[in-house]
Design an enzyme around this catalytic site. Sequence first.
Site, PDB file in Angstrom:
ATOM      1  N   TYR A 147       6.488   3.371   8.046  1.00 26.65           N
ATOM      2  CA  TYR A 147       6.878   4.786   8.032  1.00 26.65           C
ATOM      3  C   TYR A 147       6.336   5.533   9.256  1.00 26.65           C
ATOM      4  O   TYR A 147       6.399   6.744   9.310  1.00 26.65           O
ATOM      5  CB  TYR A 147       6.381   5.455   6.745  1.00 26.65           C
ATOM      6  N   ASP A 208       1.396  -2.163  -2.993  1.00 27.36           N
ATOM      7  CA  ASP A 208       1.491  -3.606  -2.683  1.00 27.36           C
ATOM      8  C   ASP A 208       0.274  -4.093  -1.912  1.00 27.36           C
ATOM      9  O   ASP A 208      -0.165  -5.220  -2.065  1.00 27.36           O
ATOM     10  CB  ASP A 208       2.748  -3.883  -1.860  1.00 27.36           C
ATOM     11  N   HIS A 446       8.038  -4.040  10.618  1.00 26.23           N
ATOM     12  CA  HIS A 446       9.020  -3.683   9.601  1.00 26.23           C
ATOM     13  C   HIS A 446       9.179  -2.179   9.499  1.00 26.23           C
ATOM     14  O   HIS A 446       8.290  -1.409   9.860  1.00 26.23           O
ATOM     15  CB  HIS A 446       8.659  -4.277   8.243  1.00 26.23           C
ATOM     16  N   TYR A 527      13.606   8.723  -0.336  1.00 24.77           N
ATOM     17  CA  TYR A 527      12.431   9.364  -0.944  1.00 24.77           C
ATOM     18  C   TYR A 527      11.330   9.519   0.083  1.00 24.77           C
ATOM     19  O   TYR A 527      10.385  10.287  -0.114  1.00 24.77           O
ATOM     20  CB  TYR A 527      11.945   8.572  -2.166  1.00 24.77           C
ATOM     21  N   ARG A 528      11.478   8.844   1.238  1.00 26.06           N
ATOM     22  CA  ARG A 528      10.413   8.790   2.250  1.00 26.06           C
ATOM     23  C   ARG A 528      11.030   8.073   3.434  1.00 26.06           C
ATOM     24  O   ARG A 528      11.882   7.198   3.252  1.00 26.06           O
ATOM     25  CB  ARG A 528       9.297   7.955   1.655  1.00 26.06           C
TER      26      ARG A 528
END
Length: 613
Positions: A147, A208, A446, A527-528
């Site tokens: 993110y 996670d 990622h 959502y993000r």
Amino acid sequence: MSSGPKLVSDPPTLDGCHSGIPRNLLRSAAQVKANLVSNQTIDPRERAQLPVLPQGFTSSQFATALAEIIHYLGKQHVEINDKPLDDGWYIEHPNTHDAFNLFDSEDTVSSAAVYPGSVEDVQAIVRWANKFRMPIFPISIGRNFGYGGAAPRVRGSVVIDLGRRMNRILDINPDDCTCLVEPGVTFYALYEEIQKRGYKHLWIDVPDLGGGSVIGNTLDRGVGYTPYGDHFAMHSGMEVVLPRGHLVRTGMGALPGNNTWQTFPYGFGPYYDGIFTQSNFGIVTKMGMTLMPNPGGHESFMYTFEKEEDLPQIVEAIRPLRIGNILENVAQLKHVVQEVAALGKPRASCIHPGEALTDGIRRIATSLPYGDCTWIYYGTCYGPAELRNPKLKIIHAAFTRIPGARKIDPQTLPPDHYFWSRDRICSGVPDIRELSWLNWQPNGAHVFFSPICPIKGQDAERLLAIAGKWHNKYNLDIFPAFCVGAREMHLIINIVYDRGCEISRQNAYRCMRGMIQEAAGYGYGEYRTHLLFQDQVAATYNWKNGALMNLHNSIKDTLDPNGILAPGRLGIWPAAYRNRGWELTHNDTNTSGKALSEGNSVCHSRCASDTKL
Ligand code: ADP
């Protein structure tokens, strides 16, 4: 590819470093690190003209400003970002830039980092930023990987690294089952402290990976995998430094002498906590979090489903069970491609040259303990056996109505199977296993595509088809997982790309843009999102000509008239920046708006362009 094994030092542990790994995970962490390093071909980048200055600053203006904050904090608590950019890895991560850059790493780079040691220091930094109109960007740990990591949206911002010196667990209340933490407390650290104090009856909820902070994860509205998985919903009470330096406590924290700050989140009057999440309206210096009482037992389970086309039926089976709380945690429905990637091997060693990805995955899955399948459901039931068993029975009946569904007996799975990592996480024990799929690509990085949809079969199929189309267009392997919340699902697609290859980065970037736009056309919103897509996603939430963004802007301009705090985060730009070309649009490939030409999408990380899922 690297020619031989590289020497890799052990990662730091929690004993000596607030963001280190717990001792019991050291061996696994060292292994993860060694694998990532051996799969890395890029070195720390040499740089020119440093530090990168915030727009509008001359070198001497910047030096004057920095001298003042150095004078206040001390030289050792201010660090100029003038060294080669080292991406490190999850545990030894940078606070200078996005380690998983999609643009050039210099693009969202900071000019310096400051390390406050107290709330007063944070207030002083904010006042200093106002005086010099310096863009500042707070991080707690800075591990928001996928993110944007620790990167500020505005190049040359000064990063406030709160975690390094403000990392105390201020309270753990074993009776109320709550805690109060500072920004630098990671899930690892909180878990270890609870064990150390012998509070066997307290669980935490972990994402996670456990290396993020409780505060940073909650503020970005992250989730975990016990029944307490919605972190924002489970927090209680914040202490916040506002953008002009005022200090406020929310909820019961506003009442002097209270002893309910962590047990009743609302207090009296308007409830503000939400505006400090996914925003740039304040710096959170303390936060309360509820802890889950140990339910007296748990049992994780795993079902496999044969065919791609089973997806809608599985989702329809999940909905009533999840809403009815028979499925009690944020459970995961993963595509088998994720299982294969979680083995931690490079794609090139899994998929034969010229082989279709689906064929390669099936071939490998056949040799795995649970055999050939397409979808895998991971869930956990909680409580003593007499409470769990009736629920497990209902779940079994619902899932086995789908032809070909199989319950996998956990006793048939080896101790290092991914299932056991899920079992730990779903029972509040932090882990580090989840990083293994980064090895799928050299220089594995990622970025997440995370839209929300109803728990409905047709929505799941439609969203997946949209994502599949864009992945195909940009020659990317698709890694889908549905994370099922109480009344909605997050489809989490993890694009794994080679950050050492410009084409691979651009493919991931373009794919994200395409998916966000097309999904929004069907009413699916994220959502993000990664900081480079925040303008785009914010613009999709545009009911009534952007009424919501107008509200954000009014709040921003009121609280932060000088526009110093994290400008542009979540697409919220202060007046001084708004509509002046800072917003990133579809074709931008750097933060100064250079247009991207559509070019070759075949990157060297892929074996062949015909290997699509
Ligand atoms: P983590 O601690 O999980 O690594 P980060 O520190 O990367 O999380 O923060 C995640 C996001 O939340 C970042 O974009 C950051 O700007 C924001 N954030 C983190 N901590 C704070 C804080 N204490 N106050 C305000 N915003 C924060």
